[in-house]
Design an enzyme around this catalytic site. Sequence first.
Site, PDB file in Angstrom:
ATOM      1  N   LYS A  69       0.837  -1.202   0.000  1.00  0.00           N
ATOM      2  CA  LYS A  69       0.000   0.000   0.000  1.00  0.00           C
ATOM      3  C   LYS A  69       0.871   1.252   0.000  1.00  0.00           C
ATOM      4  O   LYS A  69       1.920   1.296   0.640  1.00  0.00           O
ATOM      5  CB  LYS A  69      -0.925  -0.017   1.213  1.00  0.00           C
ATOM      6  CG  LYS A  69      -1.986   1.084   1.217  1.00  0.00           C
ATOM      7  CD  LYS A  69      -2.933   0.920   2.411  1.00  0.00           C
ATOM      8  CE  LYS A  69      -4.002   2.001   2.432  1.00  0.00           C
ATOM      9  NZ  LYS A  69      -4.922   1.840   3.583  1.00  0.00           N
ATOM     10  N   SER A 144      -9.774   1.803   2.578  1.00  0.00           N
ATOM     11  CA  SER A 144      -8.913   2.630   1.744  1.00  0.00           C
ATOM     12  C   SER A 144      -7.856   1.834   0.976  1.00  0.00           C
ATOM     13  O   SER A 144      -7.212   2.356   0.060  1.00  0.00           O
ATOM     14  CB  SER A 144      -8.203   3.686   2.601  1.00  0.00           C
ATOM     15  OG  SER A 144      -7.373   3.080   3.572  1.00  0.00           O
ATOM     16  N   SER A 168     -10.142  -0.633   6.651  1.00  0.00           N
ATOM     17  CA  SER A 168      -9.502  -0.405   5.350  1.00  0.00           C
ATOM     18  C   SER A 168      -8.787  -1.598   4.746  1.00  0.00           C
ATOM     19  O   SER A 168      -8.382  -1.551   3.592  1.00  0.00           O
ATOM     20  CB  SER A 168      -8.525   0.772   5.444  1.00  0.00           C
ATOM     21  OG  SER A 168      -9.220   1.976   5.594  1.00  0.00           O
TER      22      SER A 168
END
Length: 475
Positions: A69, A144, A168
């Site tokens: 990420k 996210s 997330s």
Amino acid sequence: MTKWLSISDVKEKIAATSAEEVTASYLELIDKSSINGYTCTSDGALDTAKMVDKGEVAGPLAGVPIAIKDNISTKGLATTCSSKILEGYVPPYDAHVIERLKEAGAVIIGKTNMDEFAMGTSTESSCYGVTLNPWDHERVPGGSSGGSAAVVAAGEAPISLGSDTGGSVRCPAAFCGVVGLKPTYGAVSRYGLISYANSLEQIGPMATCVEDIAAVMDVIGGYDARDSTSIDKKIDHQAALIDDVKGLKIGVPDEYFGEGVDSGTENAVWDAINKYEEMDASWEKVSMPNTKYALAAYYTIAMSEASSNLARFDGTRYGPRNDGENWHVMASKTRAENFGKEVQRRILLGTYALSAGYQDKYYLKALQVRTLVKQDFDRAFANFDVLMAPTMPLPAFKIGEMVEDPLSQYLIDVNTVPMNLAGVPCISVPCGSSDGLPVGLQIIGNHFDEAALIRAAYSFEKNTDHHKARPGEVA
């Protein structure tokens, strides 16, 4: 190369060909991809793979590509939190989890798209544009950590790392039909994670199977002196890969079902719970009355912490800088023009909650509610081994559907934020579908009892085929 490889599949491919060839195949898939899951790929990936082939790099993940990420620091590889304000930022150091992965021989293949500064449930707020859900390109992948889930679901990485502040990792795992784990708060070092809300977030893995989740956790988990919230408690995740839930006591919280939950989602989750009963586990309903206050408390705390954390981004040391006659004007212009709308909204709300005259009314009250939510979990785990509920109240929604109504996006986090407030671990596993879209079963455990989650999730996988479903088909 066949898509959707597990870690063991990748190792077999490496043995039959080479780590370099496997890595090159993934890079080719990424290059041809249409889902916008990556923000960049690593120029050093092939070099690492070559070192694996020469025996210069070894370890339990030797040659296995992993996607990271974009808010986790990677030395020499851009880390921007999918925000214009960090455009061009290349960290001079690795996050603790990256150090661990490199020591284990993993190949960092690239960085994945995300909601800007991890603020969102759809990956629509990224400065790189939205990531497309591999199951339906008109729908969001969740957020996210949407890119991290989407690239695994699309077969563009066998494993990935995300971060989970209020769901997330679990939300995109559910929306994209993969497995995602949020560890206990303190179980994985946050050193090198660009923070949104320090007291809530944890780094966690995503994969196509529970076995791979356990393997990654055994690498990245454990104590790190550089993170003051890190706890020195060793967990053997792979030892919990046992296909046996006989005697497992499951609590099913009433508050996580009912109004607002999609009927197809609810049916899939109940089918999963009934499957556990067939496997000689037992379940019973339980009430967690403070759940109704959790969402408001979560957003008050998260936005307050965000307003403090993001104060450091002003164009002085990195990222774009706007002109101004003095520092205050320069910083104000830089932040106004380079933070996205959602990030600005959360900074403003957090600043308001912390302001004089309102801190006691909002922020301190939210902390009190947080304690009540944690007490709900403490009472539940006095009687149950795990809790089970839908990960998300609905399947992936259409791109643009909630952009103009941010409150509606906040509300769909209702089943995931309580665990971040309490700091307990949870895992989302595929358990069926609703209107052809994946549904996630959320399994919640007590603090540092990841073993119970992995055992329960692994047993479910061994007795069902939901985790084998791929985009274009329904299990």
